[in-house]
Design a protein around this motif. Structure first.
Motif, PDB file in Angstrom:
ATOM      1  N   LYS A 142      18.304 -46.026  56.543  1.00 56.17           N
ATOM      2  CA  LYS A 142      18.440 -44.674  57.107  1.00 56.17           C
ATOM      3  C   LYS A 142      17.472 -44.440  58.273  1.00 56.17           C
ATOM      4  O   LYS A 142      17.799 -43.709  59.208  1.00 56.17           O
ATOM      5  N   LEU A 157      18.187 -35.364  62.887  1.00 61.78           N
ATOM      6  CA  LEU A 157      17.048 -34.532  62.508  1.00 61.78           C
ATOM      7  C   LEU A 157      15.775 -35.360  62.640  1.00 61.78           C
ATOM      8  O   LEU A 157      15.782 -36.554  62.326  1.00 61.78           O
ATOM      9  N   SER A 195      24.510 -42.635  47.384  1.00 63.76           N
ATOM     10  CA  SER A 195      24.896 -41.803  46.236  1.00 63.76           C
ATOM     11  C   SER A 195      23.791 -40.841  45.797  1.00 63.76           C
ATOM     12  O   SER A 195      23.668 -40.521  44.622  1.00 63.76           O
ATOM     13  N   ALA A 227      14.607 -30.295  55.689  1.00 60.64           N
ATOM     14  CA  ALA A 227      15.798 -29.943  54.900  1.00 60.64           C
ATOM     15  C   ALA A 227      16.463 -28.737  55.543  1.00 60.64           C
ATOM     16  O   ALA A 227      15.832 -27.704  55.755  1.00 60.64           O
ATOM     17  N   ILE A 231      23.312 -25.362  55.182  1.00 59.44           N
ATOM     18  CA  ILE A 231      23.947 -26.644  55.518  1.00 59.44           C
ATOM     19  C   ILE A 231      25.427 -26.664  55.116  1.00 59.44           C
ATOM     20  O   ILE A 231      25.811 -26.137  54.074  1.00 59.44           O
ATOM     21  N   GLU A 233      28.288 -29.912  55.017  1.00 59.79           N
ATOM     22  CA  GLU A 233      28.405 -31.352  55.270  1.00 59.79           C
ATOM     23  C   GLU A 233      29.822 -31.657  55.731  1.00 59.79           C
ATOM     24  O   GLU A 233      30.782 -31.257  55.084  1.00 59.79           O
ATOM     25  N   MET A 255      29.657 -29.401  47.108  1.00 59.38           N
ATOM     26  CA  MET A 255      28.569 -29.757  46.199  1.00 59.38           C
ATOM     27  C   MET A 255      28.566 -28.802  45.013  1.00 59.38           C
ATOM     28  O   MET A 255      28.803 -27.624  45.164  1.00 59.38           O
ATOM     29  N   LEU A 260      24.463 -33.176  46.988  1.00 61.60           N
ATOM     30  CA  LEU A 260      25.703 -33.798  46.529  1.00 61.60           C
ATOM     31  C   LEU A 260      25.324 -35.022  45.688  1.00 61.60           C
ATOM     32  O   LEU A 260      24.813 -36.006  46.192  1.00 61.60           O
ATOM     33  N   ASN A 331      23.965 -37.630  60.103  1.00 61.63           N
ATOM     34  CA  ASN A 331      23.105 -37.859  58.935  1.00 61.63           C
ATOM     35  C   ASN A 331      23.063 -39.327  58.558  1.00 61.63           C
ATOM     36  O   ASN A 331      22.011 -39.935  58.540  1.00 61.63           O
TER      37      ASN A 331
HETATM   38  N1  LIG Z   1      18.289 -32.901  56.075  1.00 57.87           N
HETATM   39  C1  LIG Z   1      18.945 -32.450  55.003  1.00 57.87           C
HETATM   40  N2  LIG Z   1      18.904 -31.132  54.685  1.00 57.87           N
HETATM   41  C2  LIG Z   1      19.539 -30.681  53.585  1.00 57.87           C
HETATM   42  N3  LIG Z   1      20.236 -31.437  52.731  1.00 57.87           N
HETATM   43  C3  LIG Z   1      20.310 -32.756  52.999  1.00 57.87           C
HETATM   44  C4  LIG Z   1      19.668 -33.335  54.143  1.00 57.87           C
HETATM   45  N4  LIG Z   1      19.891 -34.666  54.130  1.00 57.87           N
HETATM   46  C5  LIG Z   1      20.637 -34.899  53.046  1.00 57.87           C
HETATM   47  N5  LIG Z   1      20.904 -33.772  52.349  1.00 57.87           N
HETATM   48  C6  LIG Z   1      21.674 -33.678  51.091  1.00 57.87           C
HETATM   49  O1  LIG Z   1      21.411 -34.824  50.309  1.00 57.87           O
HETATM   50  C7  LIG Z   1      22.608 -35.598  50.101  1.00 57.87           C
HETATM   51  C8  LIG Z   1      22.300 -37.077  50.127  1.00 57.87           C
HETATM   52  O2  LIG Z   1      21.658 -37.446  51.323  1.00 57.87           O
HETATM   53  P1  LIG Z   1      22.207 -38.620  52.248  1.00 57.87           P
HETATM   54  O3  LIG Z   1      21.300 -38.722  53.410  1.00 57.87           O
HETATM   55  O4  LIG Z   1      23.626 -38.349  52.540  1.00 57.87           O
HETATM   56  O5  LIG Z   1      22.009 -39.895  51.331  1.00 57.87           O
HETATM   57  P2  LIG Z   1      23.006 -40.793  50.450  1.00 57.87           P
HETATM   58  O6  LIG Z   1      22.978 -42.125  51.102  1.00 57.87           O
HETATM   59  O7  LIG Z   1      22.385 -40.839  49.116  1.00 57.87           O
HETATM   60  O8  LIG Z   1      24.353 -40.159  50.475  1.00 57.87           O
HETATM   61  C9  LIG Z   1      23.523 -35.132  51.222  1.00 57.87           C
HETATM   62  O9  LIG Z   1      24.866 -35.332  50.872  1.00 57.87           O
HETATM   63  C10 LIG Z   1      23.152 -33.669  51.362  1.00 57.87           C
HETATM   64  O10 LIG Z   1      23.771 -32.916  50.326  1.00 57.87           O
END
Ligand SMILES: Nc1ncnc2c1ncn2[C@@H]1O[C@H](COP(=O)(O)OP(=O)(O)O)[C@@H](O)[C@H]1O
Ligand SMILES: [Mg+2]
Length: 397
Positions: A142, A157, A195, A227, A231, A233, A255, A260, A331
């Motif tokens: 990431k 971000l 996940s 965060a 939000i 997605e 969610m 999520l 993201n």
């Molecule tokens: N900067 C953020 N601000 C708020 N919620 C976030 C942010 N980044 C991720 N999330 C929440 O966390 C979840 C998982 O993060 P993500 O970066 O998608 O990792 P993964 O690889 O586990 O899916 C996202 O689907 C979202 O709901």
């Protein structure tokens, strides 16, 4: 003549089971008139097995019985071919090797989707579907992914990234840096899992320390970013290669929780339901309920992300929409998305069967392009080199 396609799935990854679901969906959707399909299930231990029973999901419910009923196999380079070789040969019932034309990796997570499996296939010289080693590896980390996006001028971000050992040595320094550079609320993520595993939010210093402790238990590299509180997605899939690609309609996954979670993604938010259908069963709105302009903006951005990464095959790019500012942030990318995002392509007008055809032809196209590159140079450099007779002393040959 039919093309022999080996679908590889499973592997040593926390998303092992999800990969089985995605792979069975894909194998069931592939055109049997065109392809001879070989399932290659890789155990959590890295052993490979094949059986026609693996073309259905039910036998996987009793893994022990399925393995007992399957053939252990391996892949071997043989002349210009790569063959599937059966390891258990009975004296009078020899099983012939099968020539594999192309591999279709349907794996999720570290130790496979991250370039590991792709490197193995490149090493063998087999054409394969999807992202290559570099784009897979960058897509899995990431932090590195964000750096590449930043360099390409794409919106992400701001984040900080550090190693677990660095944090263990001076926790206050890391926390101070996060507070100074990011500020609360923050979200803490292991860099290379999916996940939502190991991810949590923090609104204050105590929660931040807990969130980092959780993340370092999953990965030795951790990312902290701001965060987004308001939000939405939005996800979008891209198919193609760096020369030419197209974006699917957008989806909005819903969610149940603040984040999520694994349960939302793969168990439809209800652990007792049992009938998981992989990512395709997650509650979602397709197309996402956003304006035409926003959708066009995200689809364009998705193609730019794909090109910046040098993607190939089918990927899903997940965006964060900050509803306060209306800003869109890239993201993450899933270089082998759950269910291969087939539901997004069906909603875009491309049936799953045709998506699979397209992915296989992209694999052959890349392989042909590579064949045109020069990988060996004829030289007579060795003819002039001699180490004298002593050099042979330590030789084991
Ligand atoms: N900067 C953020 N601000 C708020 N919620 C976030 C942010 N980044 C991720 N999330 C929440 O966390 C979840 C998982 O993060 P993500 O970066 O998608 O990792 P993964 O690889 O586990 O899916 C996202 O689907 C979202 O709901
Ligand atoms: Mg995600």
């Amino acid at each position: 003549m039919k093309t022999t396609v080996a679908f590889m799935f499973g592997c040593r990854s926390v998303e092992h089971e999800v990969s089985i679901i995605s792979a069975v969906q894909a194998m069931r959707s592939a055109d049997r008139e065109k392809y001879d399909i070989i399932p290659i299930y890789v155990t959590k231990n890295g052993e490979m097995y094949t059986s026609n029973k693996m073309l259905e999901i039910e036998p996987f419910r009793d893994m022990k019985a399925l393995i007992a009923d399957s053939e252990p196999v391996t892949m071997i380079k043989s002349g210009n071919d790569v063959v599937l070789h059966f390891l258990n040969q009975k004296l009078f019932k020899k099983k012939d090797d099968i020539v594999i034309n192309v591999v279709f990796p349907v794996v999720h997570g570290t130790n496979c989707e991250d370039g590991t499996l792709q490197g193995y296939l490149d090493f063998l010289g087999l054409p394969y579907v999807g992202c290559d080693v570099l784009s897979s590896a960058v897509g899995m980390d990431k932090a590195v992914f964000k750096y590449v996006m930043q360099a390409a001028g794409l919106p992400v971000l701001p984040c900080i990234c550090f190693y677990a050992r660095e944090y263990a040595q001076d926790r206050d320094a890391t926390i101070g840096r996060a507070e100074k550079e990011i500020g609360y609320p923050m979200i803490v993520k292991p860099v290379n899992l999916g996940s939502s595993v190991g991810i949590s939010k923090a609104a204050d210093r105590t929660a931040l320390a807990d969130a980092i402790d959780l993340a370092v238990s999953f990965s030795d590299k951790v990312l902290i970013e701001h965060a987004v509180t308001s939000i939405r997605e939005i996800n979008c899939s891209v198919v193609g290669d760096p020369d030419s690609c197209e974006a699917s309609v957008c989806e909005e996954p819903f969610m149940n929780d603040e984040i999520l979670s694994y349960e939302d993604k793969y168990l439809g938010g209800n652990k007792k339901s049992g009938g998981s259908k992989g990512m395709a069963s997650l509650a979602r709105k397709i197309p996402a309920d956003i304006s035409e302009e926003k959708s066009a903006e995200i689809r364009e951005l998705a193609k730019k992300v794909f090109k910046a990464l040098g993607g190939s095959g089918v990927v899903r790019i997940d965006f964060i929409l900050d509803t306060d500012s209306d800003a869109v942030y890239v993201n993450e990318i899933n270089t082998i998305p759950g269910s291969l995002s087939f539901y997004l392509w069906e909603a875009t007008g491309l049936p799953y069967r045709e998506l699979i055809d397209r992915l296989i032809s992209l694999a052959f196209r890349r392989s042909r392009n590579r064949e045109n590159l020069t990988f060996t140079i004829d030289t007579n450099i060795l003819s002039g080199v001699s180490f004298g007779s002593k050099g042979a002393k330590g030789s084991k040959m």
